[in-house]
Design a protein around this motif. Structure first.
Motif, PDB file in Angstrom:
ATOM      1  N   GLY A  33      17.091   0.439  11.621  1.00  0.00           N
ATOM      2  CA  GLY A  33      18.116   1.134  12.488  1.00  0.00           C
ATOM      3  C   GLY A  33      17.422   2.549  12.374  1.00  0.00           C
ATOM      4  O   GLY A  33      17.251   3.217  13.481  1.00  0.00           O
ATOM      5  N   GLN A  34      17.540   3.299  11.098  1.00  0.00           N
ATOM      6  CA  GLN A  34      16.872   4.644  11.003  1.00  0.00           C
ATOM      7  C   GLN A  34      15.557   4.667  11.634  1.00  0.00           C
ATOM      8  O   GLN A  34      15.378   5.662  12.324  1.00  0.00           O
ATOM      9  N   LEU A  70      14.143   3.283  14.104  1.00  0.00           N
ATOM     10  CA  LEU A  70      14.311   3.322  15.785  1.00  0.00           C
ATOM     11  C   LEU A  70      14.851   4.494  16.114  1.00  0.00           C
ATOM     12  O   LEU A  70      14.429   5.189  17.087  1.00  0.00           O
ATOM     13  N   ASP A  71      15.881   5.117  15.485  1.00  0.00           N
ATOM     14  CA  ASP A  71      16.627   6.262  15.828  1.00  0.00           C
ATOM     15  C   ASP A  71      15.687   7.357  15.510  1.00  0.00           C
ATOM     16  O   ASP A  71      16.091   8.505  16.379  1.00  0.00           O
ATOM     17  N   ALA A 130       7.586  -0.492  16.398  1.00  0.00           N
ATOM     18  CA  ALA A 130       9.059  -0.333  16.810  1.00  0.00           C
ATOM     19  C   ALA A 130       9.513  -1.805  17.153  1.00  0.00           C
ATOM     20  O   ALA A 130      10.825  -2.136  16.768  1.00  0.00           O
ATOM     21  N   LEU A 158      12.958  -3.614  15.568  1.00  0.00           N
ATOM     22  CA  LEU A 158      13.715  -4.396  16.388  1.00  0.00           C
ATOM     23  C   LEU A 158      14.179  -5.690  15.847  1.00  0.00           C
ATOM     24  O   LEU A 158      15.200  -6.269  15.857  1.00  0.00           O
ATOM     25  N   ALA A 216      23.414  -4.012  17.734  1.00  0.00           N
ATOM     26  CA  ALA A 216      22.798  -2.694  17.382  1.00  0.00           C
ATOM     27  C   ALA A 216      21.236  -2.732  17.914  1.00  0.00           C
ATOM     28  O   ALA A 216      20.871  -1.710  18.293  1.00  0.00           O
ATOM     29  N   ALA A 217      20.743  -3.932  17.578  1.00  0.00           N
ATOM     30  CA  ALA A 217      19.141  -4.045  18.231  1.00  0.00           C
ATOM     31  C   ALA A 217      19.081  -3.702  19.480  1.00  0.00           C
ATOM     32  O   ALA A 217      18.316  -3.121  19.983  1.00  0.00           O
ATOM     33  N   ARG A 260      19.502  -0.264  20.530  1.00  0.00           N
ATOM     34  CA  ARG A 260      18.015   0.542  20.688  1.00  0.00           C
ATOM     35  C   ARG A 260      17.141  -0.052  21.614  1.00  0.00           C
ATOM     36  O   ARG A 260      16.239   0.916  22.024  1.00  0.00           O
ATOM     37  N   ARG A 298      17.203   1.729  24.755  1.00  0.00           N
ATOM     38  CA  ARG A 298      16.790   3.281  24.805  1.00  0.00           C
ATOM     39  C   ARG A 298      15.225   3.233  25.129  1.00  0.00           C
ATOM     40  O   ARG A 298      14.698   4.065  25.471  1.00  0.00           O
ATOM     41  N   ILE A 299      14.521   2.261  24.751  1.00  0.00           N
ATOM     42  CA  ILE A 299      13.017   2.284  24.358  1.00  0.00           C
ATOM     43  C   ILE A 299      12.355   1.305  25.450  1.00  0.00           C
ATOM     44  O   ILE A 299      11.110   1.385  25.718  1.00  0.00           O
TER      45      ILE A 299
END
Length: 643
Positions: A221-222, A224-225, A241, A245, A255-256, A259, A262-263
């Motif tokens: 998570g960190q 990807l952020d 990336a 994921l 949560a995945a 993220r 966003r990408i």
């Protein structure tokens, strides 16, 4: 051989067994085992040269030779060869040859390895990998072609295969795409670090820094952020990336997905499809309502066998019968032929108004006395009937089993409580044997109250016969009073106990569960408090009476807590009642669908076997046909408090 000769031979061999003269020589065997455990080579050497007429004498010599192979001194080739010749086609010869081959591989004696390997009867994954290495090191380049053809199939193989894989990659036989796909599959496992080796074989300009990969999978998570704006400029950046994921989806698919949203525009179409397949797979495992949509978004991206199975289960849980049909029909032929998908494809056809197409599928598996065979038979109007046919055992069969050297060694090992060695000997002795020998061996095990070997041996015979051996009901004097006191179904209790321990009273799992009903120490303490059992301690779990009391009490407690439904209670006994509750759906669900969509592989298999066992035991106990569908019933909707 004539029956009288077999019988005479059996009597002669029996007269030489330790059982005929008390336990003559057992002390030497036990002393040798202890010397091996403590590394007392002097005592082990002395005992190995003290030859006594004992059925386990070869074990003392094997232990000595095996211990030498593990030491730095040069292996005694003459003694090893002599042992292998003296004990041909025995389990000890197989194990010693494996030890010797492993030693040769460490010392890179590939010529010696290739000389010994052909005599290995059942090489494991490590040995098969080492044999490929030996061939490659000896100049046999054909091995590269063979491994290349099975590249993806071997993605999870033993790490001893890595030298051949590395050679393939460095020689250019494996392209970057194949390496990235292998790394993806390895990342989506319990041991993602196995992907490191694969990534190191990429061309230098494509390979990511291993430290960067470690960061991506350890804190996904960190990672990807904090992706840099330029991450998508290189394939390595995009693949890292995706790796993050994958790891995040295994923990928290919502949560995945957040993220990913966003990408995703920065990824290629194929990369987006792959990510969607991962989300679909882990979404299905985590009961996400979006799992089916994610699988659809994956399109025709290649799926692993696990992902293909969960795509089916997702449509099944939603009772999307057109989706079930499409997902099963898209499977490779070998997977489509599995009993579960044969049955559910039949159900899909029936639900879509095609009963004529469903019937042949049911007929294909209806004769199998297992979970899906029983369900298929019921679709044909055939509830499970009590089996009456048992295989015949002649005096010749009995004599052959009693005279078999491997079975005799196994019985001696069981007597000395060396259960692991005993099981190896027993299973080795059964290879290639006919049904007459197998049934006689099962009855021999039963006479010695080795219930698990009796059951497992009988299961190697005709699947529609020998139910008197395959479904034993020992310890009735312990079980029946507790079943009556707890108000439980005897068939269900025996079905669960058979799956838990195969009626081995001293059974102990790797997790610490103990006894006939495999009660965990913490569970035993909790149940003891609930029922007011005084002075409870964990050592009491080894007592069959206490074990059955605690196990049946736990069955009653979780049954009452889980809608009095045996499917939920079976899942709860294996995985915990909290999980069994959470695995329910927002609406009522067919029991068979609930069982098939349990996210834990072990628990899913466990529940299906326990419920099939219960049907068979009920048919035997009550002497009348039984319905598995009735036992599976319907699972009530999940409560808001369980979400």
């Amino acid at each position: 051989m004539a029956k009288s000769l077999w019988a005479t031979l059996a009597l002669v061999l029996a007269s030489l067994s330790p059982g005929a003269h008390g336990q003559l020589g057992d002390d030497r065997i036990l002393a040798a085992r202890d010397a091996l455990r403590t590394g007392d080579h002097v005592t082990l050497d002395r005992l190995a040269y003290e030859r006594e007429p004992h059925v386990l004498d070869s074990y003392v010599r094997y232990w000595r030779l095996s211990s030498i192979l593990a030491r730095p001194e040069a292996p005694p080739s003459d003694e090893l060869t002599e042992f292998l010749l003296r004990e041909p086609d025995s389990v000890l010869a197989e194990r010693l040859r494996t030890d010797w081959l492993r030693r040769m591989a460490r010392e890179r004696d590939w010529t010696g390895f290739l000389q010994q390997y052909p005599d290995l009867r059942e090489p494991d994954a490590e040995m098969r990998c080492l044999q490929r290495n030996a061939r490659l090191e000896s100049g046999d380049m054909a091995v590269l072609t063979e491994v290349h053809e099975r590249w993806m199939e071997l993605a999870d193989n033993h790490n001893a295969c890595e030298p051949v894989f590395r050679t393939l990659a460095f020689a250019g036989h494996i392209g970057s795409d194949e390496l990235w796909w292998r790394a993806r599959r390895q990342t989506d496992t319990r041991n993602p670090s196995s992907a490191r080796a694969t990534l190191s074989w990429l061309p230098v300009h494509e390979a990511p820094a291993i430290a960067e990969f470690d960061r991506a999978i350890k804190s996904p998570g960190q990672y990807l952020d904090r992706l840099p704006a330029s991450f998508a400029a290189s394939r390595a950046g995009r693949e890292l990336a995706l790796a993050a994921l994958v790891r995040l989806a295994r923990e928290d698919v919502a949560a995945a997905h957040a993220r990913f949203a966003r990408i995703e525009e920065r990824l290629s179409a194929d990369e987006r499809a792959y990510a969607s397949a991962v989300l679909g797979h882990h979404g299905a495992l985590q009961r996400s309502p979006f799992a089916a949509a994610w699988f659809r978004a994956a399109g025709k991206v290649p799926l692993s066998s696990e992902q293909r199975a969960w795509r089916i289960r997702t449509t099944l849980r939603g009772e999307d019968w057109p989706g079930v049909q499409a997902a099963i029909e898209s499977l490779p032929a070998t997977e489509q032929a599995l009993p579960e998908w044969t049955y559910w494809l039949g159900r899909a056809y029936a639900a879509l108004g095609r009963p004529a197409d469903a019937t042949p599928l049911y007929q294909r598996i209806a004769a199998q006395p297992n979970f899906y065979g029983m369900l298929a038979a019921e679709e044909l109007g055939q509830p499970f009937a009590p089996p009456s046919r048992n295989g015949t055992v002649t005096a010749d069969d009995t004599a052959r089993a009693e005279a078999d050297a491997g079975l005799r060694r196994s019985l001696a090992l069981y007597r000395l409580d060396m259960r692991t060695e005993a099981m190896r000997e027993w299973n080795w002795a059964l290879r290639g044997q006919d049904d007459g020998f197998l049934i006689a061996a099962a009855r021999l095990a039963l006479r010695h109250e080795i219930f698990d070997r009796a059951i497992n041996t009988a299961e190697r015979t005709d699947p529609k016969a020998n139910f008197d051996l395959r479904f034993l009901a020992p310890y009735r004097q312990l079980v029946e009073p507790q079943v009556q006191q707890q108000g439980l179904d005897m068939a269900w209790v025996y079905g669960l106990m058979r799956q838990e321990s195969r009626f081995i009273a001293p059974a102990r799992s790797s997790a610490g569960a103990q006894g006939l009903m495999q009660v965990m120490p913490a569970t035993g303490k909790w149940v003891a408090n609930k029922i007011g059992l005084p002075n409870y301690n964990h050592g009491m779990l080894t007592d069959p009476d206490t074990n059955v009391l605690l196990g049946t009490s736990y069955m009653r407690l979780i049954l009452e807590d889980l809608d009095n439904h045996p499917v939920l209670a079976s899942a709860g006994y294996n995985a915990g009642p909290g999980r069994a509750r959470k695995w329910r759906d927002e609406r009522a669900l067919e029991g068979a669908i609930y069982a098939e969509t349990i996210p834990f592989d072990e628990t899913r298999d466990y529940v299906k076997k326990v419920m099939a066992n219960a049907v068979i035991y009920a048919a035997i106990f009550e002497a009348r046909p039984q319905s598995l569908k009735a036992r599976l019933g319907t699972i009530a909707p999940r409560l808001a408090s369980d979400r």
